[in-house]
Design a protein around this motif. Structure first.
Motif, PDB file in Angstrom:
ATOM      1  N   GLY A   1       0.891  -1.261   0.566  1.00 14.69           N
ATOM      2  CA  GLY A   1       0.165   0.074  -0.224  1.00 14.69           C
ATOM      3  C   GLY A   1       1.181   1.455  -0.232  1.00 14.69           C
TER       4      GLY A   1
ATOM      5  N   GLY B   1       0.617   3.365  -2.870  1.00 18.90           N
ATOM      6  CA  GLY B   1      -1.524   4.278  -2.417  1.00 18.90           C
ATOM      7  C   GLY B   1      -1.079   5.045  -1.532  1.00 18.90           C
ATOM      8  N   ILE B   2      -0.183   5.496  -0.973  1.00 16.41           N
ATOM      9  CA  ILE B   2       0.256   6.270  -0.079  1.00 16.41           C
ATOM     10  C   ILE B   2       0.263   7.892  -0.744  1.00 16.41           C
ATOM     11  CG2 ILE B   2       1.486   7.460   2.301  1.00 16.41           C
ATOM     12  CD1 ILE B   2       0.898   4.811   3.740  1.00 16.41           C
ATOM     13  N   ASP B   3       1.754   6.978  -1.042  1.00 14.84           N
ATOM     14  CA  ASP B   3       1.844   8.552  -2.154  1.00 14.84           C
ATOM     15  C   ASP B   3       1.005   8.556  -3.599  1.00 14.84           C
ATOM     16  OD1 ASP B   3       4.609   8.081  -1.386  1.00 14.84           O
ATOM     17  OD2 ASP B   3       5.434   7.608  -2.469  1.00 14.84           O
TER      18      ASP B   3
ATOM     19  N   GLY C   1      -1.941   9.216  -2.435  1.00 10.92           N
ATOM     20  CA  GLY C   1      -2.675   9.784  -1.185  1.00 10.92           C
ATOM     21  C   GLY C   1      -4.717   8.921  -2.058  1.00 10.92           C
ATOM     22  N   VAL C   2      -4.577   7.463  -2.010  1.00 12.00           N
ATOM     23  CA  VAL C   2      -5.903   6.991  -2.212  1.00 12.00           C
ATOM     24  C   VAL C   2      -6.288   5.843  -0.801  1.00 12.00           C
ATOM     25  CG1 VAL C   2      -5.807   3.983  -2.529  1.00 12.00           C
ATOM     26  CG2 VAL C   2      -4.304   5.305  -4.083  1.00 12.00           C
ATOM     27  N   TYR C   3      -7.357   5.931  -0.630  1.00  9.01           N
ATOM     28  CA  TYR C   3      -7.980   5.158   0.705  1.00  9.01           C
ATOM     29  C   TYR C   3      -8.735   4.945   0.754  1.00  9.01           C
ATOM     30  CZ  TYR C   3     -11.416   9.346  -0.410  1.00  9.01           C
ATOM     31  OH  TYR C   3     -12.666  10.284  -0.773  1.00  9.01           O
ATOM     32  N   GLY C   4      -8.766   3.990  -0.284  1.00 10.11           N
ATOM     33  CA  GLY C   4      -9.508   2.614  -0.559  1.00 10.11           C
ATOM     34  C   GLY C   4     -10.133   2.172  -1.933  1.00 10.11           C
TER      35      GLY C   4
END
Lengths: 165, 181
Positions: B129, B132-134, B136-139
């Motif tokens: 993930g 994903g953090i880079d 800015g994903v939250y789901g």
């Protein structure tokens, strides 16, 4: 006689024991179990503080500490990594801001976009205060207008009334 | 004259009340689940990962033209709902679609693609993930529109069905294409 006294004491002891246990129960519940290792208690305290003040972007209205969401898990891991890498709280917050924006903070930064959020309540308080003050002043003025007496005359009137009673 | 002004003053609280009500009324219907992306007009974050098939993949392997970046996972039911849209887009060759397999397991991801069809040019395996953090994903699912220069221009959170495609993506893509000409 002594038998019933003893029984009563046993019941009391039982009651106190269960009460103590019951009060201790919340200590077992700790949100997410931290399996992270730290070099110093200060690092651990910073981790606690940051995970408490950063908000989970997926399951809104919980912080990172309290959330079981996947993103929250990843973000806790990132916070731990950054603390161990020697980054300051400001740097970690900047990292979060660049990816998730103001939303990630339970205590938003003071910026042009968040000024209203920070000072809005103060503005409302000032408006309310001004309104209350003008009402109070008008009430006072109308009271004075009703009797038509100035300050010295009112003093004389009060003195006269006092003498009467 | 001053009497008229005095009388108008009486309406100030009413006007303030109406304005505040309008503001709060609007607040009731705001969709707070869809957060604005911080990555809009920022370059695609760098990464060094593998594809779901196990090939090494980095930012240099991304298409040199405008493309969609779809964040998906085999555990994600809404991803199955939007899947036909991506299948159609890839069959018609409308726009390349790159997948980000987010917080998933490699074997489950491969199985999912075999069972349902693979609309992706390739899928980046983001098991931890971190990408994903880079982003800015939250789901999952989330879909990003990336332009030919590798700059993120639009993000859609949740299912991208034909409606969303028509109403959000086609205008955004048309605008970007006219901009680059």
């Amino acid at each position: 006689m002594t038998g019933s006294f003893r029984r009563e004491r046993v019941t009391w002891r039982f009651f106190l024991c269960s009460l103590t246990l019951m009060l201790l129960l919340p200590l077992l519940v700790h949100g997410q179990v931290d399996t992270f290792e730290f070099d110093t208690p200060e690092q651990q305290a910073r981790f606690r503080q940051l995970s408490n003040e950063l908000r989970c972007p997926m399951c809104q209205n919980t912080n990172l500490t309290g959330s079981t969401g996947g993103v929250a898990e990843d973000l806790r891991r990132e916070v731990h990594r950054m603390i161990m890498a020697g980054m300051s709280n400001e740097e970690i917050e900047q990292f979060m801001f660049e990816r998730y924006g103001d939303f990630i903070f339970y205590r938003p930064r003071l910026r042009a976009e968040t000024v209203l959020l920070w000072f809005g309540p103060l503005i409302f308080l000032i408006i309310g205060g001004l309104v209350a003050y003008s009402i109070w002043r008008r009430a006072k003025a109308s009271e004075q207008a009703k009797t038509g007496l100035d300050a010295t005359e009112r003093e004389r009137l009060e003195a006269l009334l006092r003498r009467e009673s | 004259m001053s009497a008229i002004i005095q009388r108008w003053k009486l309406f100030i609280p009413v006007l303030a009340f109406v304005a505040l009500s309008a503001l709060l009324w609007r607040g009731l219907y705001l969709d707070t689940s869809e957060l604005p992306s911080m990555l809009i007009d920022k370059p695609m974050p760098a990464f060094e990962l593998t594809t779901v098939e196990g090939e090494p993949v980095s930012i240099d392997d991304l298409p040199g033209e405008m493309f969609l970046l779809n964040v998906w996972g085999s555990y994600c039911l809404p991803c199955l709902v939007e899947h036909p849209t991506f299948m159609r887009l890839s069959e018609e060759g409308e726009i390349p679609v790159v997948g980000v397999n987010y917080r998933d397991r490699k074997d489950l991801a491969q199985e999912w693609l075999e069972d349902n069809g693979d609309p992706f040019a390739f899928s980046i395996l983001d098991e931890s993930g971190r990408l994903g953090i880079d982003l800015g994903v939250y789901g999952a699912p989330e879909t990003y529109l990336v332009d030919a220069n590798g700059v993120i221009r639009y993000r859609h959170v949740s299912v991208l069905d034909e409606n969303v495609w028509q109403q959000e993506f086609i205008p955004a893509i048309t605008e970007l294409r006219s901009e680059s000409q």
